[in-house]
Design an enzyme around this catalytic site. Structure first.
Site, mmCIF file in Angstrom:
data_model
loop_
_atom_site.group_PDB
_atom_site.id
_atom_site.type_symbol
_atom_site.label_atom_id
_atom_site.label_comp_id
_atom_site.label_asym_id
_atom_site.label_seq_id
_atom_site.Cartn_x
_atom_site.Cartn_y
_atom_site.Cartn_z
ATOM 1 N N HIS A 155 0.834 -1.212 0.000
ATOM 2 C CA HIS A 155 0.000 0.000 0.000
ATOM 3 C C HIS A 155 0.869 1.263 0.000
ATOM 4 O O HIS A 155 0.468 2.303 0.537
ATOM 5 C CB HIS A 155 -0.951 0.017 1.204
ATOM 6 C CG HIS A 155 -1.812 -1.198 1.309
ATOM 7 N ND1 HIS A 155 -2.952 -1.372 0.560
ATOM 8 C CD2 HIS A 155 -1.665 -2.332 2.048
ATOM 9 C CE1 HIS A 155 -3.489 -2.551 0.839
ATOM 10 N NE2 HIS A 155 -2.723 -3.157 1.733
ATOM 11 N N SER A 278 16.853 17.945 -17.118
ATOM 12 C CA SER A 278 15.994 19.121 -17.172
ATOM 13 C C SER A 278 16.674 20.230 -17.948
ATOM 14 O O SER A 278 17.896 20.379 -17.905
ATOM 15 C CB SER A 278 15.675 19.602 -15.745
ATOM 16 O OG SER A 278 15.035 20.857 -15.766
#
Length: 452
Positions: A155, A278
């Site tokens: 989870h 980037s």
């Protein structure tokens, strides 16, 4: 400007490979049609249906370089038909009247379907080779990092310790099952099509079955028990199985992507100087290969709906199905091959940051081992009572801070049953990976021999 990424000189290698693009190129599509026609002529000459001279000439001239593709395209546009213009072009290049014997007893869909299956056969060989390469790298990761302890997560949260080798072995076993799916699928998909206008081989009379069987021996394809002009379950299965296989690749890539996040930093896809993350943040080390695999897996899954739609064909022939398959089959194979080639690249050069895995084991200050404490305490208190007691301590540590060990030692009930040295042993992550190593050994032994 290209209308689709696979055709783009800039983007095509992100969504396909040179090998699969070549397999599904216009030149190879036409050549496969010619290969079927030539094989048909050879078989029919041996059976005495057409003259040997005609078969020899058809064989000699069944070469795509002898066909003017620009003129072929113009004729396809004019006639709204793919094969009749090719037959006319072949008649032009064949000597005398030998071109009259091409396509004897066949129908267009026989040639188109069988040509497509020949392309799919080549593509699946390429796809499977790349997938096996990826599996071999994953098996090597499992074996190399068999005992590298890391946090197992459920989870999205830290759960219990595992090893990275265990995680990689889960990947390897899934790829192994997919390779078995590919093998089984090929038995049903790599089947030729030669049945005549409505599937009965009426044009060839009593020799029809003999021609059909000999043709597919010649082409290295399975012979169908009955025509599949409108039975497209094979193409639907191709889409479904490749979607399953690429979904596994996407899942692995997404896991690497997730574990490469700055705060976790346990894995990193291959990095070389010059790879830019980037245009504005020079420090970024992004996972573009993994992102590409995940994206491709999503696109491939979208073809499943088209494959299933193709099963809704009408009567004995239906060109709607062929037009739909023409749009997605090449795309499906090209993208699947790209996904597996990228996965092989990522898994071959994957950086495993064991130090960060060890660091992250202590992020929760011992809470990762709550099950170990609960199970041991259960021997004295019963499992459910132990769970309630350990739960209260865990939640207090989570909310108030401190360490799990301190919380345990401060509880008088636990102090009566567990010594400090017992607690230290229970809070050692390396001592609570269960049978992870055994499972790794089992997977490696099972799959290493086939991952070649």
């Amino acid at each position: 400007m290209s209308a689709y990424v696979i055709d783009s000189a800039l983007f095509r290698d992100q969504f396909s490979t040179a090998a699969t693009r070549s397999i599904f190129s216009d030149e190879q599509t036409v050549q496969k049609w010619l290969d079927v026609e030539a094989a048909l002529a050879r078989v029919q000459a041996r059976l005495g249906i057409i003259p040997q001279q005609a078969a020899d000439e058809i064989q000699a001239k069944a070469r795509v370089e002898l066909i003017d593709l620009a003129e072929l395209k113009q004729e396809m546009d004019r006639t709204s038909h793919p094969i009749v213009p090719l037959l006319r072009a072949m008649k032009k290049v064949c000597d005398g009247d030998t071109g009259e014997f091409i396509h004897w007893g066949a129908t267009t869909q026989d040639i188109v379907d069988t040509g497509t299956i020949l392309q799919v056969k080549e593509a699946l060989e390429q796809i499977e080779n790349n997938y096996r390469r990826a599996q071999a790298h994953v098996i090597a990761l499992a074996e190399r990092h068999r005992d590298q302890t890391m946090a197992g997560r459920s989870h999205g949260q830290q759960a219990l310790p595992i090893t990275f080798g265990f995680k990689a072995a889960v990947w390897a076993a899934e790829i192994g099952r997919n390779l078995e799916r590919l093998r089984q699928m090929k038995e049903r998909v790599l089947v030729g099509q030669f049945s005549g206008a409505v599937g009965t081989l009426a044009a060839l009379g009593e020799q029809g079955i003999a021609v059909q069987e000999a043709l597919f021996r010649e082409l290295g394809l399975a012979c169908p028990e009955i025509c599949w002009h409108v039975a497209r379950d094979g193409m639907a299965e191709l889409a479904c199985v490749l979607a399953i296989c690429t979904s596994t690749a996407g899942k692995i890539a997404h896991e690497i992507y997730s574990l490469q996040k700055t705060e976790t930093a346990e894995l990193e896809e291959p990095f070389t100087m010059g790879k830019v993350g980037s245009s504005t943040m020079p420090h970024k080390r992004n996972p573009p290969a993994c992102e590409g695999i995940v994206a491709i897996s999503r696109v491939v899954r979208s073809t499943v709906a088209l494959g299933l739609e193709g099963m809704m064909a009408e009567h004995e022939r239906d060109k709607i199905v062929l037009q739909t398959e023409r749009e997605f089959v090449a795309r499906l194979c090209c993208m699947a091959d790209a996904a597996f080639a990228k996965l092989a690249y990522v898994t071959a050069g994957l950086t495993v940051r064991g130090n960060n895995m060890e660091r992250n084991l202590s992020v929760q200050k011992g809470l990762l081992l709550s099950e170990a404490v609960m199970m041991k305490l259960g021997d004295h208190l019963g499992r459910q009572e132990a769970h309630e007691l350990v739960y209260e301590i865990c939640m207090d540590v989570f909310e108030q801070g401190g360490t799990f060990k301190d919380g345990l030692l401060a509880n008088p009930t636990i102090a009566r049953h567990l010594k400090p040295e017992d607690i230290d042993r229970m809070l050692d992550p390396q001592a609570y990976t269960g049978a992870a190593g055994t499972f790794v050994d089992r997977v490696v032994a099972s799959h290493r021999g086939v991952a070649t």
